[in-house]
Design a protein around this motif. Structure first.
Motif, PDB file in Angstrom:
ATOM      1  N   UNK A  31       0.833  -1.195   0.000  1.00 14.33           N
ATOM      2  CA  UNK A  31       0.000   0.000   0.000  1.00 14.33           C
ATOM      3  C   UNK A  31       0.871   1.250   0.000  1.00 14.33           C
ATOM      4  N   UNK A  32       0.557   2.181  -0.907  1.00 13.29           N
ATOM      5  CA  UNK A  32       1.303   3.434  -1.004  1.00 13.29           C
ATOM      6  C   UNK A  32       0.554   4.567  -0.319  1.00 13.29           C
ATOM      7  N   UNK A  33      -0.757   4.687  -0.609  1.00 12.30           N
ATOM      8  CA  UNK A  33      -1.567   5.756  -0.009  1.00 12.30           C
ATOM      9  C   UNK A  33      -3.041   5.449  -0.214  1.00 12.30           C
ATOM     10  N   UNK A  34      -3.896   6.162   0.544  1.00 18.42           N
ATOM     11  CA  UNK A  34      -5.351   6.065   0.393  1.00 18.42           C
ATOM     12  C   UNK A  34      -5.850   7.161  -0.542  1.00 18.42           C
ATOM     13  N   UNK A  35      -6.926   6.871  -1.265  1.00 15.76           N
ATOM     14  CA  UNK A  35      -7.547   7.873  -2.131  1.00 15.76           C
ATOM     15  C   UNK A  35      -9.060   7.872  -1.900  1.00 15.76           C
ATOM     16  N   UNK A  36      -9.673   9.029  -2.156  1.00 16.00           N
ATOM     17  CA  UNK A  36     -11.123   9.162  -2.020  1.00 16.00           C
ATOM     18  C   UNK A  36     -11.583  10.327  -2.874  1.00 16.00           C
ATOM     19  N   UNK A  37     -12.667  10.123  -3.608  1.00 18.15           N
ATOM     20  CA  UNK A  37     -13.214  11.218  -4.413  1.00 18.15           C
ATOM     21  C   UNK A  37     -13.871  12.237  -3.495  1.00 18.15           C
ATOM     22  N   UNK A  38     -13.869  13.509  -3.961  1.00 18.94           N
ATOM     23  CA  UNK A  38     -14.501  14.530  -3.120  1.00 18.94           C
ATOM     24  C   UNK A  38     -15.724  15.173  -3.761  1.00 18.94           C
TER      25      UNK A  38
END
Length: 795
Positions: free
Chosen positions: A208-215
């Protein structure tokens, strides 16, 4: 959104490298040539922008749609504007044709009461815009509800995994290894609607590198530093249900990248980065940075790098407001990177809307003052439109629908569909600016690409700007069926005998009537006269140019439910107005006893004529005087015919002009009827004419010199005036219920030297919040918009 002061020339501040505008370089000639080509291309092929201000966002069947059109960046002063209403199946239901003068026009549609509930589309375009992609057209999806539909407004559509489209967009178009990269993403369903996602970025080893989430609307962005030779992918959950895996682009080992930071309120920060000095591309130290606004160059300069990463800033008040596209070129003017930014320093007009009260009674008179001010609070001339509508009458399909700002500054600049466009202009907060930046990172620029400019790929121009009505056709020989040149063609309006037009056919028999200006559909009669008096002629009118192909259908306003359970919205839940809807006897048909009987089909006479109704008609099938000629039989038939014939010198046989001798040589038993016209188009003006019609099996005229063609020609749409009732204090409360959905509409509001205007109207019986929307432009093209509201009670 901020008002920009009047721009002043200021120096661009270089932080870590030199941005030079004046010092000569080896690439100066290449740069100047490319920039000249860009400006020339945009001057030759201007990209028009259209916005339609509608009186509301949703309608009932049997409503009226009122609109005003604002057209910007047109190459001509006056031009035809085409506005169409398209149903959910992609069929054109209504057309409105108007002559836009100085970029302004207005009109309306009446909705049939038989329309079914659904999403419809309003499309507007000019003839010039047809030369380019139809994404340039104005499109607006509206909801139309028919209260008589015994069912659902819309049911939700199940979201299927195969319908999910998730894409990643590295900033500037370059995903560079060993550098901090910003990567934007967008997730949509099959209808192009944004859908929420959340998940994580992993490398090919599953780390895992990072978390993402749409805004907002399925869009978002993140920062990542990819390693050389490593692959990355996204494991995300879509709409809280489906899990998918999508690969990111492959990182480049060598290259140069352009990034931007627009979160500052006053400046735009640009960064140029490169890696691995051992590569050819990374050994270049000089680049050229070009900015474009509206397709025209607004910024150009040389970039000299002294390090692998360099940053500089540009004051926003030195650039045009709206979208600016920055492109980084090498010294040979090959584009490496491209970045869109939005400059929120806009030279717009403040519109102050002030009702004389904040609370009104039903049917009470309302007065509204409008004031338009420049950024320095000085009054200005404007051309405006105002819509006043009850909030209870609206069914929202969007929380942030389009307006004149979003249409001109976003929709007409970017490729693809923009959902909830007004969201990006709702305030000047950091979160809103980031959301707008994500939008620009995931949508392309609509203007000419640099490759097209470099190669001078000119678009094919098939449609020229039209500023009048035209009628065209061809004249041919009736016997030889060959085109006839230099024929005199006369066109006369049957409705108004004063409208007489003349032209001549060219070398191939073609002709065209131009500079026609009339409203509604008018019946015209045309006649061609050849140079040889006895030469037979026939007129063929060319068909109207068909409308542009409809490539996309109106979108549904709900795409799915997260739990995949279909939901239904009943009509009674949509609006309080539907609950108040009163059905009258006029809404139904009471059928008594019905007797079905056969009826003889009426045969329509399709033979050509230049009149609507004859002054006098003689039925020749009633006469059996074989020994008499046709004229003698007519004189014996009635006193009217005896008085008419001596004054008549013009004769037609089945719509074809013939000599008197030709009529008298035809057996009387061949004729079906004769019609007399007191004022008919003749060779030198107007006078009496007799129209002879043969029994159809005898209809074989071949030797007549001319043929008359009659055709209905569609003119400009008729303007209707919006009806607003006036109430008096002593009016009886039993007067018919008034539940107007639009209380007031005025497309012709103007402010002058004092920047002020005033309107007045009366409320309906609807209580609750009433919205006021004013939009428009100044005489030098600045955008105007203002909103207000007031309340209505029944006390």
């Amino acid at each position: 959104m901020k008002n920009r002061p009047k721009p002043t020339i200021t120096a661009v501040t270089a932080i870590l490298f030199l941005l030079s505008f004046s010092s000569p370089s080896l690439a100066q000639n290449n740069r100047q040539e490319l920039l000249s080509k860009s400006d020339s291309l945009n001057a030759l092929y201007p990209q028009e922008k259209i916005y339609l201000h509608l009186d509301r966002q949703s309608y009932l069947a049997d409503d009226d749609i009122w609109f005003k059109a604002y057209v910007i960046n047109s190459a001509v002063t006056n031009f035809n504007l085409y506005v169409e209403l398209i149903n959910p199946e992609g069929e054109i239901l209504c057309k409105n044709l108007s002559l836009a003068q100085h970029g302004l026009s207005y009109g309306d549609f009446h909705l049939a009461d038989t329309l079914f509930t659904g999403m419809y589309r309003i499309r507007a375009y000019t003839n010039w815009m047809r030369n380019f992609n139809d994404q340039w057209f104005f499109h607006k999806d509206i909801l139309i509800i028919n209260p008589r539909d015994a069912g659902l407004v819309a049911d939700s559509v199940r979201l299927r995994k195969r319908d999910i489209d998730l894409q990643f967009f590295p900033e500037g178009g370059t995903f560079l290894a060993n550098q901090i990269n910003r990567v934007a993403f967008k997730a949509v369903d099959k209808n192009g609607k944004g859908i929420d996602i959340e998940g994580e970025i992993v490398d090919r080893n599953g780390n895992k590198i990072l978390d993402i989430q749409s805004n907002f609307k399925g869009m978002g962005s993140f920062w990542i530093t990819p390693s050389i030779g490593m692959n990355y992918s996204a494991n995300v959950t879509v709409a809280g249900h489906h899990t998918i895996n999508v690969d990111l682009p492959q990182p480049q080992d060598f290259g140069v990248m352009l990034s931007a930071d627009v979160t500052d309120s006053a400046d735009i920060y640009l960064q140029v980065s490169r890696n691995n000095p051992g590569s050819n591309i990374s050994t270049e130290n000089e680049y050229i940075l070009v900015g474009q606004s509206g397709g025209s160059v607004c910024f150009a300069g040389e970039v000299k790098l002294s390090d692998e990463t360099s940053i500089f800033k540009i004051s926003k008040n030195t650039l045009p407001g709206g979208i600016v596209k920055f492109t980084l070129f090498n010294q040979n003017m090959l584009p490496y990177c491209e970045r869109l930014v939005f400059n929120n320093y806009l030279d717009t007009i403040h519109v102050n809307i002030t009702p004389d009260k904040l609370m009104y009674k039903t049917r009470e008179k309302v007065k509204i003052d409008v004031e338009t001010l420049n950024h320095d609070n000085t009054p200005t001339y404007t051309n405006l439109s105002m819509s006043v509508y009850s909030n209870a009458s609206e069914y929202k399909t969007e929380d942030y629908p389009n307006n004149i700002f979003t249409s001109i500054l976003l929709d007409s600049e970017l490729k693809g569909t923009i959902e909830e466009p007004a969201y990006y202009f709702k305030d000047d907060s950091l979160s809103t600016r980031i959301a707008l930046d994500n939008l620009l990172l995931t949508h392309g620029y609509r203007y000419f690409e640099w490759e097209e400019i470099t190669e001078e790929e000119m678009p094919d121009i098939e449609y020229v700007p039209d500023s009048c009505l035209r009628v065209s056709g061809r004249v041919t020989s009736l016997i030889l069926n060959k085109p006839l040149a230099d024929c005199k063609i006369s066109m006369i309006s049957v409705k108004s005998l004063l409208n007489v037009y003349e032209t001549k056919s060219d070398s191939v028999g073609d002709f065209q009537f131009t500079n026609l200006y009339f409203k509604d559909t008018i019946l015209f009669t045309m006649q061609a006269k050849a140079r040889k008096e006895r030469q037979n002629t026939s007129i063929e009118l060319y068909a109207e140019t068909p409308p542009p192909t409809i490539k996309t259908l109106p979108t549904i306003y709900k795409s799915f439910e997260k739990n995949e359970v279909q939901t239904y919205t009943y009509l009674s839940e949509l609006s309080p107005e539907l609950l108040k809807k009163k059905w009258h006897i006029s809404d139904t048909i009471l059928l008594a006893d019905i007797n079905v009987v056969a009826r003889k089909q009426v045969e329509i006479d399709t033979r050509s004529s230049s009149y609507i109704e004859a002054d006098y008609t003689v039925d020749m099938t009633k006469f059996d005087n074989v020994g008499l000629g046709i004229l003698e039989t007519l004189e014996a038939s009635s006193a009217a015919a005896r008085n008419f014939l001596p004054r008549c010198s013009t004769f037609y046989l089945d719509g074809v002009k013939v000599d008197k001798e030709f009529v008298t040589s035809t057996p009387q038993s061949w004729f079906e009827k004769v019609e007399f016209i007191r004022m008919a188009p003749i060779e030198r003006g107007w006078g009496p004419a007799a129209y002879f019609y043969l029994i159809k099996e005898k209809n074989q005229v071949k030797d007549s010199p001319t043929k008359t063609t009659t055709a209905e020609i569609v003119g400009y749409s008729v303007f209707r005036k919006f009806y607003s009732p006036k109430y008096k204090a002593n009016d009886s409360p039993e007067i018919k219920d008034d539940f107007r959905r639009t209380l007031y509409w005025d497309p012709l509001i103007r402010t002058y030297t004092d920047g002020k205007a005033q309107v007045s109207f009366y409320n309906s019986d609807e209580t609750g919040k009433v919205n006021v929307v004013v939009e428009g432009v100044t005489y030098d093209g600045k955008l105007c918009r203002g909103t207000a509201s007031f309340d209505v009670n029944s006390f």
